[in-house]
Design a protein around this motif. Structure first.
Motif, PDB file in Angstrom:
ATOM      1  N   ASP A 177      -1.411  11.586  72.084  1.00  0.00           N
ATOM      2  CA  ASP A 177      -2.597  10.716  71.647  1.00  0.00           C
ATOM      3  C   ASP A 177      -3.911  11.789  71.900  1.00  0.00           C
ATOM      4  OD1 ASP A 177      -2.363   7.946  70.798  1.00  0.00           O
ATOM      5  OD2 ASP A 177      -1.908   7.677  72.842  1.00  0.00           O
ATOM      6  N   GLU A 178      -4.786  11.810  70.720  1.00  0.00           N
ATOM      7  CA  GLU A 178      -5.736  12.786  71.074  1.00  0.00           C
ATOM      8  C   GLU A 178      -7.249  11.997  71.273  1.00  0.00           C
ATOM      9  OE1 GLU A 178      -6.153  15.542  67.588  1.00  0.00           O
ATOM     10  OE2 GLU A 178      -3.610  16.176  67.868  1.00  0.00           O
ATOM     11  N   HIS A 179      -8.269  12.633  71.599  1.00  0.00           N
ATOM     12  CA  HIS A 179      -9.534  12.226  71.960  1.00  0.00           C
ATOM     13  C   HIS A 179      -9.490  11.161  72.908  1.00  0.00           C
ATOM     14  CE1 HIS A 179     -11.686  14.026  68.644  1.00  0.00           C
ATOM     15  NE2 HIS A 179     -10.459  13.452  67.865  1.00  0.00           N
ATOM     16  N   CYS A 180      -8.603  11.693  74.017  1.00  0.00           N
ATOM     17  CA  CYS A 180      -7.925  10.770  75.081  1.00  0.00           C
ATOM     18  C   CYS A 180      -7.536  11.588  76.382  1.00  0.00           C
ATOM     19  CB  CYS A 180      -6.720   9.853  74.628  1.00  0.00           C
ATOM     20  SG  CYS A 180      -6.452   8.545  75.566  1.00  0.00           S
ATOM     21  N   PHE A 181      -7.827  11.013  77.478  1.00  0.00           N
ATOM     22  CA  PHE A 181      -7.156  11.657  78.774  1.00  0.00           C
ATOM     23  C   PHE A 181      -6.164  10.933  79.002  1.00  0.00           C
ATOM     24  CE2 PHE A 181     -11.896  12.120  79.422  1.00  0.00           C
ATOM     25  CZ  PHE A 181     -11.832  13.710  79.792  1.00  0.00           C
ATOM     26  N   TYR A 182      -5.241  11.432  80.217  1.00  0.00           N
ATOM     27  CA  TYR A 182      -4.039  10.710  80.759  1.00  0.00           C
ATOM     28  C   TYR A 182      -2.847  11.000  79.883  1.00  0.00           C
ATOM     29  CZ  TYR A 182      -8.228   9.133  83.195  1.00  0.00           C
ATOM     30  OH  TYR A 182      -9.341   9.082  83.781  1.00  0.00           O
ATOM     31  N   VAL A 183      -2.762  11.819  78.781  1.00  0.00           N
ATOM     32  CA  VAL A 183      -1.737  11.944  77.995  1.00  0.00           C
ATOM     33  C   VAL A 183      -0.366  12.724  78.877  1.00  0.00           C
ATOM     34  CG1 VAL A 183      -2.885  11.973  75.836  1.00  0.00           C
ATOM     35  CG2 VAL A 183      -2.574  14.076  77.023  1.00  0.00           C
ATOM     36  N   GLY A 221     -13.617   9.604  87.781  1.00  0.00           N
ATOM     37  CA  GLY A 221     -12.902   9.790  86.385  1.00  0.00           C
ATOM     38  C   GLY A 221     -12.268   8.714  86.013  1.00  0.00           C
ATOM     39  N   PHE A 222     -11.409   8.010  86.806  1.00  0.00           N
ATOM     40  CA  PHE A 222     -10.460   6.878  86.223  1.00  0.00           C
ATOM     41  C   PHE A 222     -11.259   5.705  85.582  1.00  0.00           C
ATOM     42  CE2 PHE A 222      -6.670   8.434  89.062  1.00  0.00           C
ATOM     43  CZ  PHE A 222      -5.968   8.495  87.831  1.00  0.00           C
ATOM     44  N   GLY A 227     -10.776   2.888  79.695  1.00  0.00           N
ATOM     45  CA  GLY A 227     -10.194   2.257  78.563  1.00  0.00           C
ATOM     46  C   GLY A 227      -9.125   3.224  78.127  1.00  0.00           C
ATOM     47  N   GLU A 228      -9.423   4.706  78.161  1.00  0.00           N
ATOM     48  CA  GLU A 228      -8.145   5.359  77.488  1.00  0.00           C
ATOM     49  C   GLU A 228      -6.988   5.560  78.286  1.00  0.00           C
ATOM     50  OE1 GLU A 228     -10.284   9.490  77.390  1.00  0.00           O
ATOM     51  OE2 GLU A 228     -12.026   8.444  76.981  1.00  0.00           O
ATOM     52  N   HIS A 229      -7.250   4.997  79.603  1.00  0.00           N
ATOM     53  CA  HIS A 229      -5.843   5.010  80.435  1.00  0.00           C
ATOM     54  C   HIS A 229      -5.207   3.834  80.135  1.00  0.00           C
ATOM     55  CE1 HIS A 229      -3.313   4.482  83.999  1.00  0.00           C
ATOM     56  NE2 HIS A 229      -3.698   5.864  84.488  1.00  0.00           N
ATOM     57  N   ALA A 230      -5.901   2.709  79.908  1.00  0.00           N
ATOM     58  CA  ALA A 230      -5.447   1.352  79.366  1.00  0.00           C
ATOM     59  C   ALA A 230      -4.621   1.746  77.923  1.00  0.00           C
ATOM     60  CB  ALA A 230      -6.320   0.356  79.387  1.00  0.00           C
ATOM     61  N   THR A 258      11.006   3.102  81.274  1.00  0.00           N
ATOM     62  CA  THR A 258      10.512   1.625  81.638  1.00  0.00           C
ATOM     63  C   THR A 258       9.584   1.943  83.317  1.00  0.00           C
ATOM     64  OG1 THR A 258      12.039   0.068  80.146  1.00  0.00           O
ATOM     65  CG2 THR A 258      10.988  -0.640  82.240  1.00  0.00           C
ATOM     66  N   GLU A 259      10.332   2.569  84.027  1.00  0.00           N
ATOM     67  CA  GLU A 259       9.905   2.658  85.397  1.00  0.00           C
ATOM     68  C   GLU A 259       8.583   3.469  85.243  1.00  0.00           C
ATOM     69  OE1 GLU A 259      10.298   1.914  89.747  1.00  0.00           O
ATOM     70  OE2 GLU A 259      11.164   1.248  88.018  1.00  0.00           O
ATOM     71  N   ARG A 260       8.656   4.608  84.842  1.00  0.00           N
ATOM     72  CA  ARG A 260       7.337   5.403  84.671  1.00  0.00           C
ATOM     73  C   ARG A 260       6.311   4.636  84.206  1.00  0.00           C
ATOM     74  NH1 ARG A 260       7.743  11.030  85.585  1.00  0.00           N
ATOM     75  NH2 ARG A 260       5.492  10.786  85.556  1.00  0.00           N
ATOM     76  N   THR A 261       6.672   3.831  82.825  1.00  0.00           N
ATOM     77  CA  THR A 261       5.515   3.324  82.545  1.00  0.00           C
ATOM     78  C   THR A 261       4.994   2.037  83.244  1.00  0.00           C
ATOM     79  OG1 THR A 261       6.530   3.843  80.349  1.00  0.00           O
ATOM     80  CG2 THR A 261       4.839   1.739  80.327  1.00  0.00           C
ATOM     81  N   ALA A 262       5.936   1.242  83.802  1.00  0.00           N
ATOM     82  CA  ALA A 262       5.464   0.317  84.811  1.00  0.00           C
ATOM     83  C   ALA A 262       4.720   0.887  85.917  1.00  0.00           C
ATOM     84  CB  ALA A 262       6.781  -0.538  85.447  1.00  0.00           C
ATOM     85  N   GLN A 263       4.902   2.134  86.628  1.00  0.00           N
ATOM     86  CA  GLN A 263       4.143   2.857  87.546  1.00  0.00           C
ATOM     87  C   GLN A 263       2.641   2.929  86.902  1.00  0.00           C
ATOM     88  OE1 GLN A 263       6.208   6.188  88.468  1.00  0.00           O
ATOM     89  NE2 GLN A 263       8.099   5.023  89.629  1.00  0.00           N
ATOM     90  N   MET A 264       2.790   3.485  85.621  1.00  0.00           N
ATOM     91  CA  MET A 264       1.392   3.511  85.091  1.00  0.00           C
ATOM     92  C   MET A 264       0.579   2.154  84.838  1.00  0.00           C
ATOM     93  SD  MET A 264       0.406   6.015  81.826  1.00  0.00           S
ATOM     94  CE  MET A 264      -1.455   6.455  81.555  1.00  0.00           C
ATOM     95  N   ALA A 265       1.213   1.142  84.581  1.00  0.00           N
ATOM     96  CA  ALA A 265       0.557  -0.131  84.472  1.00  0.00           C
ATOM     97  C   ALA A 265       0.046  -0.684  85.733  1.00  0.00           C
ATOM     98  CB  ALA A 265       1.605  -1.239  84.079  1.00  0.00           C
ATOM     99  N   VAL A 266       0.645  -0.356  87.196  1.00  0.00           N
ATOM    100  CA  VAL A 266       0.186  -0.419  88.209  1.00  0.00           C
ATOM    101  C   VAL A 266      -0.982   0.479  88.693  1.00  0.00           C
ATOM    102  CG1 VAL A 266       0.668  -0.283  90.744  1.00  0.00           C
ATOM    103  CG2 VAL A 266       2.560  -1.070  89.257  1.00  0.00           C
ATOM    104  N   SER A 267      -0.877   1.761  88.105  1.00  0.00           N
ATOM    105  CA  SER A 267      -2.195   2.420  88.436  1.00  0.00           C
ATOM    106  C   SER A 267      -3.273   1.915  87.466  1.00  0.00           C
ATOM    107  CB  SER A 267      -1.801   3.902  87.732  1.00  0.00           C
ATOM    108  OG  SER A 267      -0.896   4.487  88.577  1.00  0.00           O
TER     109      SER A 267
END
Length: 336
Positions: A177-183, A221-222, A227-230, A258-267
């Motif tokens: 993704d561009e114009h976005c943090f957390y990639v 920062g977070f 919104g970008e993290h979401a 799935t596990e890494r994505t779930a961890q990001m959802a918790v974050s």
């Protein structure tokens, strides 16, 4: 002689750090073996000037690409397009490498055929200078190339630890993704379907600078870029679902994604919870994100509940008693 390694240096207004970064790549036998591409992301300071000075001093080794501002993901996308090395590594413009370890990594890559090389790194506190090593030795006890599926259940890869075969990035139809943090997590997970073998280079290469107030991974920062993290979290949830449903998907890789994505959802949930608990607008955004996540990928949704008792409780009560639940959680944490 074929180039062994391309290092891409995403750089946006990093004049304060860039000389240290670029100087750290220099070793005696680098010419013809490595290329360092600084991708200037529309900086307004001396970033591009500093990068070009290294290009002039070390022609054929350092290169500079200047482009309009597009965010961290855009610099990696552009660097991957321009890369000529057998392998590809990202080192951010405010970080650096240990020069001896970097040379050792280059030697290792020259003899390797693995899709992904893992190496150790250090987190460096920008205020105190304290270094905290992050090591992967225990995951590679036999020091042999390993199928990714053997590692998927135990190791959590970081951008700072990874060096990838360049052709994987070039052939991958997905771009960050561009114009976005957390990639960073996109960079890791988008390549997982194509990783067959992983090797370990026992060298502490990367120096990751932390504890900068302006960093996107600081609390402020977070909150600023919630919104970008979401957005990235939901895109990864969609990617995880698509891969799991794809013909030929490997179970271990699907579980890892799935596990890494779930961890990001918790974050993501924790970022929402970091705002004042009486902020109704934040609560509504939190509820919408959670609904979008469940609709996008129920497996990630359920796994994130398992990873976070607080999130699980909020969902059980459908976000009623929000302030009470977070107050109780804070009280428990303070006691512990």
């Amino acid at each position: 002689m074929a180039l062994i390694l391309t290092v891409v240096v995403p750089a946006y207004n990093v004049e304060r750090f860039l000389e240290k970064t670029l100087s750290s790549f220099i070793f005696d036998k680098m010419s013809g073996r490595v290329e360092i591409i600084t991708v200037d992301d529309g900086s307004s300071d001396r970033t591009a000037e500093i990068a070009r000075s290294y290009e002039e001093k070390y022609p054929g080794v350092f290169r500079t690409i200047s482009k309009e501002n597009g965010g961290h993901g855009s610099t990696i996308n552009r660097g991957a397009e321009a890369a000529c090395g057998k392998y590809f590594k990202v080192v951010d413009g405010d970080d650096w490498v240990d020069s001896e370890a970097f040379e050792k990594l280059t030697d290792f890559l020259e003899a390797s055929d693995a899709d992904c090389i893992v190496s150790n790194y250090c987190e460096v506190n920008d205020t105190t200078g304290e270094m905290t090593p992050v090591e992967y030795n225990r995951f590679f006890p036999e020091r042999r190339d390993m199928p990714f599926s053997e590692l998927a259940g135990s190791v959590s890869l970081a951008l700072h630890s990874m060096t990838l075969r360049t052709e994987i990035l070039k052939n991958n139809p997905r771009r960050l993704d561009e114009h976005c943090f957390y990639v960073d997590v996109e960079y890791i997970l988008f390549q997982v379907p194509y990783l067959r073998s992983v090797a370990f280079c026992d060298a502490n290469v990367y120096r990751y600078r932390i504890a900068q107030q302006a960093q996107s991974v600081s609390l402020l920062g977070f909150q600023k870029h919630v919104g970008e993290h979401a957005l990235v979290s939901l895109r990864l949830a969609e990617f995880a679902r698509e891969y799991e449903q794809a013909e030929g998907a490997e179970r271990a890789k699907a579980a890892y994604i799935t596990e890494r994505t779930a961890q990001m959802a918790v974050s993501q949930a924790m970022i929402f919870q970091s705002f004042p608990h009486g902020d109704r607008k934040v609560l509504e955004k939190f509820k919408k994100y959670d609904s979008d996540l469940k609709r996008t990928n129920e497996a990630v949704y359920l796994r994130s509940s398992a990873l976070s008792p607080t999130l699980r409780l909020l969902r059980i009560f459908r976000f009623r008693f929000y302030r009470l639940i977070l107050w109780a959680r804070g009280k428990v944490l303070r006691k512990s």
